[in-house]
Design a protein around this motif. Structure first.
Motif, PDB file in Angstrom:
ATOM      1  N   TYR A  14     -11.056  10.913   1.511  1.00 20.68           N
ATOM      2  CA  TYR A  14     -11.903  10.797   2.698  1.00 20.68           C
ATOM      3  C   TYR A  14     -12.674   9.481   2.746  1.00 20.68           C
ATOM      4  CZ  TYR A  14     -15.004  12.386   6.460  1.00 20.68           C
ATOM      5  OH  TYR A  14     -15.678  12.518   7.640  1.00 20.68           O
TER       6      TYR A  14
ATOM      7  N   VAL B 124     -18.653  16.131   6.501  1.00 19.79           N
ATOM      8  CA  VAL B 124     -17.557  15.901   7.447  1.00 19.79           C
ATOM      9  C   VAL B 124     -18.014  16.183   8.880  1.00 19.79           C
ATOM     10  CG1 VAL B 124     -15.259  16.676   8.167  1.00 19.79           C
ATOM     11  CG2 VAL B 124     -15.764  16.367   5.732  1.00 19.79           C
TER      12      VAL B 124
ATOM     13  N   HIS C  75      -7.255  15.653   9.096  1.00 18.58           N
ATOM     14  CA  HIS C  75      -8.116  16.746   8.616  1.00 18.58           C
ATOM     15  C   HIS C  75      -8.452  17.725   9.735  1.00 18.58           C
ATOM     16  CE1 HIS C  75     -11.192  14.312  10.567  1.00 18.58           C
ATOM     17  NE2 HIS C  75     -12.117  15.222  10.311  1.00 18.58           N
TER      18      HIS C  75
END
Length: 288
Positions: free
Chosen positions: A180, A120, A163
Motif C-alpha cells: 500500500y 485506508v 483494493h
C-alpha cells in the motif's frame, strides 16, 4: 482451581498444578461484552470515551467492584463506562480479572481495524474532501492500477482489481499492507505517507517472534511518530477525533507484551481459517 492437582508432565515427572484462566483474545465487540463495559470505552483502562488518548489508570476487578458498591448505575455508565448490573464471567473464577486477561488482537485491532477501517478509509476521504469526488475517483483508480501492477514475488499477493473488493479477509488486509505504501506516494501529502510508514513500522515490530527491551523502545518510537503524523487527518477535517477504541488499543501493546510476551505467539489461534469460517457464517442464507 484453588486446590493443587497432581499431573504427569511430558518429562514423566509429576507436579502439583493449580489451573487458572490465561490470556483471552477477542475483537472489540466481544471485549465490551466480556468486560461488561459501555461501547466506545476501553476494557483495559479508565480513559474517557471522549478522550481515550489522555493518561488513565488501568481497570481492575477490585476497583470495579468498589465502584459498583458506592455509585449509582447512571454514574457508573456515564463516568466510568461500567454496566453496573452485569457481572463478568471471570468473577466466578479465583485470581481471574477480565481487564487483565484481555490480550492483543493483531487481526482486528491492527490489520482490519487501524489499517483497513481507519487509514485506508481516511486516505479515500481525504482525496474526496480535497479534490472532489470526480478527481478523487481518478486518483483512487491510479492507486488501484499501481496495486494491480505489483509484480509477482514471493510473499506478495496479486490484486488484479486493486483494493476495491467487497469482502476483506484478514489475509487480504495483511497482503495489502505490504504494497500500500508505494501506491499512495505522490497522490497524498508526505505526512499521510509518513503516517502509514510509522504505522507499518509499529506493526512489523509488534509481530516479531522475539521482542527485547530494544524492540520495545523502537515500538514506542514508531507509535510516537504515528501519533504525530496522523494529525494531518484531523487538521484537514477528515476525522474529528482519534478517540477510537482500535486507535487507542495501540497504547496498551507495550504493557501487554510485558505481561504475555510476543503477540505473534498468542495470536496463532486467530488464523485465516477461523476468519474464513466467520465470513462464511455471515453470508445471507447460511443456516449457521
Amino acid at each position: 482451581m484453588t486446590k493443587p492437582e497432581i499431573m504427569r508432565f511430558g518429562d514423566s515427572h509429576f507436579w502439583h498444578v493449580v489451573y487458572g484462566l490465561g490470556p483471552y483474545i477477542a475483537d472489540y465487540e466481544e471485549q465490551v461484552l466480556l468486560a461488561c463495559i459501555v461501547r466506545s470505552w476501553c476494557a483495559r483502562c479508565l480513559g474517557s470515551c471522549n478522550n481515550l488518548d489522555e493518561p488513565a489508570s488501568r481497570r481492575c476487578r477490585k476497583h470495579t467492584e468498589a465502584l459498583i458498591e458506592e455509585a449509582t448505575l447512571g454514574d457508573l455508565w456515564d463516568e466510568y463506562g461500567i454496566i453496573g448490573d452485569l457481572i463478568p464471567f471471570t468473577n466466578d473464577f479465583p485470581r481471574a480479572d477480565i481487564h487483565k486477561l484481555i490480550a492483543p488482537d493483531l487481526l482486528h485491532q491492527l490489520i482490519k481495524g487501524a489499517f483497513k477501517d481507519h487509514i485506508v478509509d481516511w486516505v479515500e476521504k481525504y482525496l474526496i474532501q480535497t479534490h472532489g469526488e470526480t478527481a478523487a475517483k481518478c486518483i483512487i483508480d491510479d492507486i488501484n492500477r499501481r496495486i494491480a501492477a505489483i509484480p509477482s514475488f514471493a510473499g506478495l499477493q496479486h490484486f488484479p482489481q486493486g483494493h476495491g473488493f467487497k469482502q476483506w479477509t484478514g489475509d487480504d488486509s495483511k497482503a495489502l499492507m505490504k504494497v500500500y505504501l508505494p501506491t499512495i506516494e505522490g497522490n497524498v501529502p508526505i505526512e499521510v505517507v509518513q503516517t502509514f510508514r510509522a504505522f507499518l513500522e509499529f506493526c512489523y515490530l509488534i509481530r516479531q517472534s522475539i521482542i527485547t527491551e530494544k524492540t520495545l523502545n523502537e515500538i514506542q518510537d514508531a507509535l510516537d511518530h504515528f501519533h504525530r503524523y496522523r494529525e494531518i487527518f484531523k487538521t484537514t477535517e477528515v476525522v474529528e477525533t482519534f478517540s477510537l477504541p482500535h486507535q487507542h488499543s495501540l497504547q496498551h501493546y507495550i504493557h501487554l507484551i510485558r505481561l504475555f510476551g510476543a503477540p505473534n505467539a498468542i495470536n496463532a489461534l486467530a488464523d485465516s481459517t477461523t476468519e474464513q469460517i466467520r465470513i462464511a457464517n455471515d453470508q445471507p442464507g447460511n443456516p449457521l
